[in-house]
Design an enzyme around this catalytic site. Structure first.
Site, PDB file in Angstrom:
ATOM      1  N   GLU A 108       0.541  -1.326   0.180  1.00  0.00           N
ATOM      2  CA  GLU A 108       0.476  -0.147   0.096  1.00  0.00           C
ATOM      3  C   GLU A 108       0.543   0.652  -0.015  1.00  0.00           C
ATOM      4  O   GLU A 108       0.607   2.621  -0.525  1.00  0.00           O
ATOM      5  CB  GLU A 108      -1.118  -0.130   1.031  1.00  0.00           C
ATOM      6  CG  GLU A 108      -2.050   1.193   1.034  1.00  0.00           C
ATOM      7  CD  GLU A 108      -3.297   0.647   2.093  1.00  0.00           C
ATOM      8  OE1 GLU A 108      -4.350   0.570   1.371  1.00  0.00           O
ATOM      9  OE2 GLU A 108      -3.000   1.229   3.070  1.00  0.00           O
ATOM     10  N   HIS A 113       6.113 -27.219   2.529  1.00  0.00           N
ATOM     11  CA  HIS A 113       5.534 -28.379   1.966  1.00  0.00           C
ATOM     12  C   HIS A 113       5.019 -27.901   0.951  1.00  0.00           C
ATOM     13  O   HIS A 113       3.695 -28.156   0.680  1.00  0.00           O
ATOM     14  CB  HIS A 113       5.247 -29.134   3.351  1.00  0.00           C
ATOM     15  CG  HIS A 113       5.813 -29.826   3.985  1.00  0.00           C
ATOM     16  ND1 HIS A 113       6.733 -30.936   3.684  1.00  0.00           N
ATOM     17  CD2 HIS A 113       6.840 -29.482   5.343  1.00  0.00           C
ATOM     18  CE1 HIS A 113       7.122 -31.370   4.461  1.00  0.00           C
ATOM     19  NE2 HIS A 113       7.554 -30.548   5.294  1.00  0.00           N
ATOM     20  N   LYS A 165     -13.846   1.741  -3.712  1.00  0.00           N
ATOM     21  CA  LYS A 165     -14.660   2.282  -3.071  1.00  0.00           C
ATOM     22  C   LYS A 165     -15.862   3.268  -3.763  1.00  0.00           C
ATOM     23  O   LYS A 165     -17.232   2.489  -3.405  1.00  0.00           O
ATOM     24  CB  LYS A 165     -13.989   2.886  -1.908  1.00  0.00           C
ATOM     25  CG  LYS A 165     -12.911   2.444  -0.496  1.00  0.00           C
ATOM     26  CD  LYS A 165     -12.809   3.442   0.988  1.00  0.00           C
ATOM     27  CE  LYS A 165     -11.889   2.827   0.603  1.00  0.00           C
ATOM     28  NZ  LYS A 165     -11.007   3.467   2.049  1.00  0.00           N
TER      29      LYS A 165
END
Length: 554
Positions: free
Chosen positions: A359, A390, A518
């Protein structure tokens, strides 16, 4: 002129050109050979400070590389940029704000002026408020509507109001205070609220609504859901103040929600969300581990602030890590960086660093709005140690991409079980060693021959067992995770991100890209619920809206 007023084209600097030439000369550099030739390479490329030990010897560097990178830092004016940030200059140019999260961990006697006003008394006034509130809750003096003491605290927030506090609360779980359990509610997905509230009692639950603006959609929706649940469980509007407090700079909106003014903790516009765990946003941290430990966290961050400001760049942890990131991202083509904590309690550090780094430095324009001339922030990813071995470590070892990695590991476990921690530490070291050494074709063939395999089968299998090696990594070791060392660790990464932003000439402290989603989300929502009949701006979005409307029930 200040770096944030007159951004540079870093690619045009002599130091950058020198690094490009050096990169060509380093094409055939082998870490394996470098270690074989220099018995003191580890000592030369490692350092200790603030309770952290950094081994950066497993990197594609020599002393000339370090000197050239430090030369780049000097040429972009890093020393002045650091002073600009700590002194309160308006380095967040696009928003016209200083950047002073570091003020939150400075001693009470310090002075720091913002617009001619010393902010340190207010910083410590809020810290005292936190201390008082935490004491009342831990002592059972803060009681709910049924006069029972608070047993559960739910922090409602998202982004920086969630990731940092959650990281620290979990990382310091061995320091947790008895009697109060802390929870986090971030996602707007109703399932998260449902699962959390199923294990709570309204009469003994305190909600902290953390939102600087007090208009963050996800946070307000969850806060409203919590209030509805509280009322349905037997609480009353008159007693709401016993169960809801706020951390916000919008006092009026918090009061309108039902909080009492004295239960609203302030925020300042010079503290960005992803840098805010040191502020009242860290209230759930203090509730989880106690204010003494919270202050130790601040103290640890402050020691890293001092190290960052005073250590020469070639012995400065945040600066070195930042320069290595620039080296790989801009000269070796690395597009990602892995964070690999070998500690269960640190399992969420990758999520916090994702926000902190991506960000901050996910930018494509310079401070003056002109396009950048080079790549900027990498993709940050990873996860807890042995589990990753793994899963995705395969790509680190034999994939086609160069992905530098940070290994983070403590020497001492809080919960020793047989020889588990020795194996954990061994796995951490062996992974960084394997990335560096690799396995040659001759070694692979010799290994298979020793197992009695015939030559035809060896010829078929050996190429699959070759591991290129020469993959860079840093190893950060702490004796044991503690509030002070964790504070230093998080602050170190904060400063690393800042250094890279200075080199690239970008603003690490705004996030305009977050805003577009937004804004568009409001229109999408209105179309989903039928309050806006106009079609979406594109056919794909409208098609998905239609798909939802044709099938959604509820």
């Amino acid at each position: 002129m200040a770096y944030y007023r007159t951004p540079h084209d870093v690619t045009a600097l002599p130091a950058w050109q020198a690094l490009q030439q050096h990169r060509d000369a380093m094409q055939g550099f082998s870490m394996r050979e470098a270690f074989a030739a220099d018995g003191k390479r580890f000592e030369e490329f490692s350092l200790s400070s603030c309770g952290l030990f950094l081994d950066y010897s497993k990197n594609l560097i020599n002393e000339q590389t370090r000197d050239l990178l430090v030369g780049l830092a000097n040429e972009v004016g890093l020393a002045d940029a650091i002073k600009s940030m700590f002194s309160g200059e308006i380095i967040n140019a696009s928003e016209g704000r200083p950047v002073l999260h570091t003020a939150l961990r400075r001693p009470v006697g310090d002075k720091l002026s913002v617009n001619g006003v010393n902010v340190m008394p207010d910083v410590h006034k809020v810290l005292n408020q936190i201390t008082e509130l935490v004491g009342r809750i831990h002592d059972g003096l803060w009681r709910g509507y049924s006069e029972k003491p608070i047993t559960d605290v739910v922090n409602i927030g998202i982004g920086g109001s969630f990731l940092g506090p959650e990281l620290v609360s979990e990382a310091l779980l061995p320091y947790a205070q008895r009697g109060v359990r802390c929870h986090y509610l971030a996602n707007i997905d109703g399932s998260e609220f449902h699962e959390l509230s199923a294990n709570l009692r309204a009469e003994t639950t305190l909600f902290i609504v953390s939102s600087k603006s007090f208009n963050t959609l996800e946070t307000l929706k969850n806060a409203t859901a919590a209030r509805t649940w509280y009322l349905a469980q037997g609480g009353s509007e008159a007693e709401l103040y016993r169960h809801f407090i706020a951390v916000s700079s919008n006092k009026a909106a918090a009061v309108a929600f039902g909080m009492r003014e004295e239960n609203i903790f302030p925020m300042w516009d010079w503290v960005g969300g992803r840098y805010s765990l040191w502020s009242a946003i860290g209230l759930p941290i203090a509730l989880a581990i106690g204010t003494a430990n919270f202050k130790e966290l601040l103290s640890g961050a402050y020691t890293m602030d001092q190290h960052f400001q005073t250590a020469p760049f070639d012995k400065n942890m945040p600066v070195l890590l930042a320069l290595l990131g620039v080296w790989y991202g801009n000269f070796w083509g690395a597009q990602a960086h892995a964070i690999l904590p070998y500690d269960h309690y640190l399992r969420n550090i990758t999520k916090h660093l994702q926000q902190l780094d991506m960000e901050s430095n996910g930018k494509s324009v310079l401070q003056d709005g002109s396009p950048v001339k080079t790549d900027t922030g990498p993709v940050i990813w990873g996860g807890v140690g042995c589990n990753g071995q793994h899963a995705y470590h395969q790509l680190l070892h034999q994939g086609t991409q160069l992905i530098p990695a940070d290994f983070i590991v403590p020497v001492v476990s809080f919960n020793p079980v047989a020889d588990h921690h020795q194996w954990l530490y061994a796995n951490c070291l062996s992974q960084s060693q394997a990335l560096m050494l690799g396995k040659t074709r001759d070694e692979a063939e010799a290994e298979l021959r020793a197992k009695g395999m015939n030559e035809d089968d060896i010829a078929k299998l050996a190429p699959h067992k070759v591991i290129p090696g020469n993959r860079p990594s840093n190893t950060l070791v702490v004796e044991r995770i503690s509030p002070r060392r964790l504070g230093a660790l998080v602050a170190m990464y904060e400063h690393k991100v800042f250094v890279q932003s200075v080199i690239w000439g970008i603003n690490a402290f705004d996030q305009w890209g977050v805003e577009l989603g937004k804004e568009l989300g409001k229109g999408v929502y209105q179309r989903l619920v039928g309050s806006l009949e106009d079609s979406a701006e594109d056919g794909s979005t409208q098609g998905l809206i239609n798909y939802f409307r044709g099938r959604h029930r509820g």
